[in-house]
Design a protein around this motif. Sequence first.
Motif, PDB file in Angstrom:
ATOM      1  N   ALA A 250      42.511 -36.137  54.574  1.00  0.00           N
ATOM      2  CA  ALA A 250      41.415 -35.177  54.711  1.00  0.00           C
ATOM      3  C   ALA A 250      40.174 -35.801  55.332  1.00  0.00           C
ATOM      4  CB  ALA A 250      41.087 -34.576  53.352  1.00  0.00           C
ATOM      5  N   ASP A 251      39.808 -36.993  54.877  1.00  0.00           N
ATOM      6  CA  ASP A 251      38.598 -37.621  55.411  1.00  0.00           C
ATOM      7  C   ASP A 251      38.780 -38.051  56.861  1.00  0.00           C
ATOM      8  OD1 ASP A 251      37.634 -37.214  52.895  1.00  0.00           O
ATOM      9  OD2 ASP A 251      37.480 -39.326  52.336  1.00  0.00           O
ATOM     10  N   HIS A 252      40.007 -38.430  57.220  1.00  0.00           N
ATOM     11  CA  HIS A 252      40.270 -38.785  58.620  1.00  0.00           C
ATOM     12  C   HIS A 252      40.106 -37.564  59.522  1.00  0.00           C
ATOM     13  CE1 HIS A 252      42.083 -40.311  62.250  1.00  0.00           C
ATOM     14  NE2 HIS A 252      43.061 -39.423  62.172  1.00  0.00           N
ATOM     15  N   VAL A 253      40.658 -36.426  59.107  1.00  0.00           N
ATOM     16  CA  VAL A 253      40.546 -35.219  59.921  1.00  0.00           C
ATOM     17  C   VAL A 253      39.090 -34.766  60.000  1.00  0.00           C
ATOM     18  CG1 VAL A 253      41.188 -32.784  60.118  1.00  0.00           C
ATOM     19  CG2 VAL A 253      42.904 -34.474  59.419  1.00  0.00           C
ATOM     20  N   ALA A 254      38.387 -34.810  58.868  1.00  0.00           N
ATOM     21  CA  ALA A 254      36.996 -34.347  58.830  1.00  0.00           C
ATOM     22  C   ALA A 254      36.039 -35.303  59.515  1.00  0.00           C
ATOM     23  CB  ALA A 254      36.555 -34.146  57.382  1.00  0.00           C
ATOM     24  N   GLY A 255      36.449 -36.556  59.680  1.00  0.00           N
ATOM     25  CA  GLY A 255      35.548 -37.536  60.262  1.00  0.00           C
ATOM     26  C   GLY A 255      34.359 -37.826  59.378  1.00  0.00           C
ATOM     27  N   PHE A 256      34.581 -37.788  58.046  1.00  0.00           N
ATOM     28  CA  PHE A 256      33.479 -37.915  57.087  1.00  0.00           C
ATOM     29  C   PHE A 256      33.995 -38.589  55.826  1.00  0.00           C
ATOM     30  CE2 PHE A 256      30.609 -36.447  53.739  1.00  0.00           C
ATOM     31  CZ  PHE A 256      29.358 -36.515  54.345  1.00  0.00           C
ATOM     32  N   ARG A 257      33.411 -39.723  55.484  1.00  0.00           N
ATOM     33  CA  ARG A 257      33.847 -40.467  54.310  1.00  0.00           C
ATOM     34  C   ARG A 257      33.512 -39.719  53.020  1.00  0.00           C
ATOM     35  NH1 ARG A 257      32.161 -46.775  52.957  1.00  0.00           N
ATOM     36  NH2 ARG A 257      33.455 -46.988  51.080  1.00  0.00           N
ATOM     37  N   ASP A 258      34.450 -39.713  52.083  1.00  0.00           N
ATOM     38  CA  ASP A 258      34.297 -39.095  50.760  1.00  0.00           C
ATOM     39  C   ASP A 258      34.212 -37.575  50.807  1.00  0.00           C
ATOM     40  OD1 ASP A 258      34.302 -41.629  49.574  1.00  0.00           O
ATOM     41  OD2 ASP A 258      32.123 -41.810  49.701  1.00  0.00           O
ATOM     42  N   ALA A 259      34.537 -36.964  51.943  1.00  0.00           N
ATOM     43  CA  ALA A 259      34.485 -35.503  52.033  1.00  0.00           C
ATOM     44  C   ALA A 259      35.418 -34.851  51.014  1.00  0.00           C
ATOM     45  CB  ALA A 259      34.844 -35.057  53.446  1.00  0.00           C
ATOM     46  N   HIS A 260      36.627 -35.376  50.886  1.00  0.00           N
ATOM     47  CA  HIS A 260      37.614 -34.743  50.010  1.00  0.00           C
ATOM     48  C   HIS A 260      37.145 -34.726  48.558  1.00  0.00           C
ATOM     49  CE1 HIS A 260      41.595 -33.208  49.115  1.00  0.00           C
ATOM     50  NE2 HIS A 260      41.745 -34.125  48.160  1.00  0.00           N
ATOM     51  N   GLU A 261      36.615 -35.833  48.076  1.00  0.00           N
ATOM     52  CA  GLU A 261      36.146 -35.887  46.693  1.00  0.00           C
ATOM     53  C   GLU A 261      34.975 -34.944  46.466  1.00  0.00           C
ATOM     54  OE1 GLU A 261      37.647 -37.378  44.131  1.00  0.00           O
ATOM     55  OE2 GLU A 261      39.195 -37.806  45.648  1.00  0.00           O
ATOM     56  N   LYS A 262      34.103 -34.831  47.453  1.00  0.00           N
ATOM     57  CA  LYS A 262      32.973 -33.908  47.338  1.00  0.00           C
ATOM     58  C   LYS A 262      33.468 -32.460  47.268  1.00  0.00           C
ATOM     59  CE  LYS A 262      29.713 -36.930  49.792  1.00  0.00           C
ATOM     60  NZ  LYS A 262      28.725 -37.094  48.713  1.00  0.00           N
ATOM     61  N   LYS A 263      34.502 -32.144  48.024  1.00  0.00           N
ATOM     62  CA  LYS A 263      35.058 -30.792  48.012  1.00  0.00           C
ATOM     63  C   LYS A 263      35.683 -30.456  46.658  1.00  0.00           C
ATOM     64  CE  LYS A 263      36.064 -30.830  52.976  1.00  0.00           C
ATOM     65  NZ  LYS A 263      35.605 -29.501  53.418  1.00  0.00           N
ATOM     66  N   LEU A 264      36.396 -31.410  46.083  1.00  0.00           N
ATOM     67  CA  LEU A 264      36.987 -31.184  44.767  1.00  0.00           C
ATOM     68  C   LEU A 264      35.903 -30.921  43.723  1.00  0.00           C
ATOM     69  CD1 LEU A 264      39.774 -33.935  44.755  1.00  0.00           C
ATOM     70  CD2 LEU A 264      40.087 -31.469  45.038  1.00  0.00           C
ATOM     71  N   ALA A 265      34.833 -31.716  43.772  1.00  0.00           N
ATOM     72  CA  ALA A 265      33.728 -31.517  42.834  1.00  0.00           C
ATOM     73  C   ALA A 265      33.066 -30.156  43.059  1.00  0.00           C
ATOM     74  CB  ALA A 265      32.705 -32.640  42.994  1.00  0.00           C
ATOM     75  N   ALA A 266      32.935 -29.757  44.319  1.00  0.00           N
ATOM     76  CA  ALA A 266      32.314 -28.467  44.625  1.00  0.00           C
ATOM     77  C   ALA A 266      33.160 -27.306  44.120  1.00  0.00           C
ATOM     78  CB  ALA A 266      32.098 -28.344  46.128  1.00  0.00           C
ATOM     79  N   ALA A 267      34.477 -27.411  44.257  1.00  0.00           N
ATOM     80  CA  ALA A 267      35.353 -26.353  43.746  1.00  0.00           C
ATOM     81  C   ALA A 267      35.160 -26.173  42.247  1.00  0.00           C
ATOM     82  CB  ALA A 267      36.802 -26.682  44.075  1.00  0.00           C
ATOM     83  N   GLN A 268      34.974 -27.276  41.533  1.00  0.00           N
ATOM     84  CA  GLN A 268      34.715 -27.192  40.093  1.00  0.00           C
ATOM     85  C   GLN A 268      33.394 -26.482  39.821  1.00  0.00           C
ATOM     86  OE1 GLN A 268      36.792 -28.368  37.446  1.00  0.00           O
ATOM     87  NE2 GLN A 268      35.352 -27.061  36.321  1.00  0.00           N
ATOM     88  N   LEU A 269      32.374 -26.765  40.625  1.00  0.00           N
ATOM     89  CA  LEU A 269      31.085 -26.096  40.459  1.00  0.00           C
ATOM     90  C   LEU A 269      31.218 -24.586  40.658  1.00  0.00           C
ATOM     91  CD1 LEU A 269      28.674 -28.510  42.384  1.00  0.00           C
ATOM     92  CD2 LEU A 269      28.822 -28.194  39.904  1.00  0.00           C
TER      93      LEU A 269
END
Length: 362
Positions: free
Chosen positions: A123-142
């Motif tokens: 996910a982070d490779h496709v997004a070109g953004f480090r830690d994007a995937h973990e941030k998305k998981l946390a956001a889904a919880q919010l």
Amino acid sequence: MNAPLSPPLAMLMELTHRCPLKCPYCSNPLALERARDELDTATWKRVITEAAGIGILQAHFSGGEPMVRSDLPELVRHARAEGLYTNLITSAVLLNPARMAELAEAGLDHVQISFQGADAAVADHVAGFRDAHEKKLAAAQLVRDAGLALTLNAVVHRQNLHQLSAMIDLAVDAGAQRIEVAHVQYYGWALKNRAALIPTRAQLDEATRIVTAARANLAGTLTIDYVVPDYYAARPKACMGGWARQFFNITPSGKMLPCHAAETLPGLVFERVTERSVGEIWAHSSAFEKYRGTGWMAPPCQGCARAEIDWGGCRCQALALTGDAGATDPACGLSPDHAMMAALAIAESGAAVDDFAYRMIS
């Protein structure tokens, strides 16, 4: 012959083209608009009021990343005051507890979070953004904790289709009510990266098998929408429900478009909401009328039994592949260019291309 003009169902507001992610399939144009050209808060609120006045039911806040706009809660609150269903389409990497509370208090109804894979490596490779995937998981919880409806957008392609089953499981674990498994559609940045993204036919068939099985197994738990790539289709989809029939898009600088890629079409003048009202553009813009209905069609579209089902398919795709925006969409098996489109899919899905031209402002 053109059908009577009905009120549009929804408006997609591209509040900005700014985004921390660099997804190589982004639907934004290759020439991204800069922050200095974005509509201000008062203008966006007027646009929302005018759109509600002509009958839209849904207000979709998008980008780029709409949460870079500090006025997003104010715009959501205004849309709700106008009686509209509000939906935030977001990468979610900027969503924190304080922003979530603001948006929930403003009356946000629904959040769509894009996922680029099932784990951080992909996910982070496709997004070109480090830690994007973990941030998305946390956001889904919010989103879940706030009690809002949640959809996961799984944009799939050759580089992540091997994770499709895990992405569906991720949606269940995140508490989403819906997942949209959307194969990349090849316009804009995705067209530029087609050789790195387009799946093989075997991958597509396996994806369809996975979705079919998951729909049966998860019935009542998770709704799964499925969008296949046009390059392997026998019939075109009714792009945006038909040109200027159900939806419209407004760019950060205020251009009103029948679809997000419409600016690729030459010879059309797209009017700005700073110069004319939303209702006037919807009803009378020459660009909106150009491919609305069926009167513009030539054979084999003209007279086809499906003319008012698929509405001729996608004008932007017809232009990209044939050089003629008025041509039959090559996704249609009746198009003289259909075999060419299929050959492109076969050739490029086998290309040894893994590097992306990431989305960014030049």
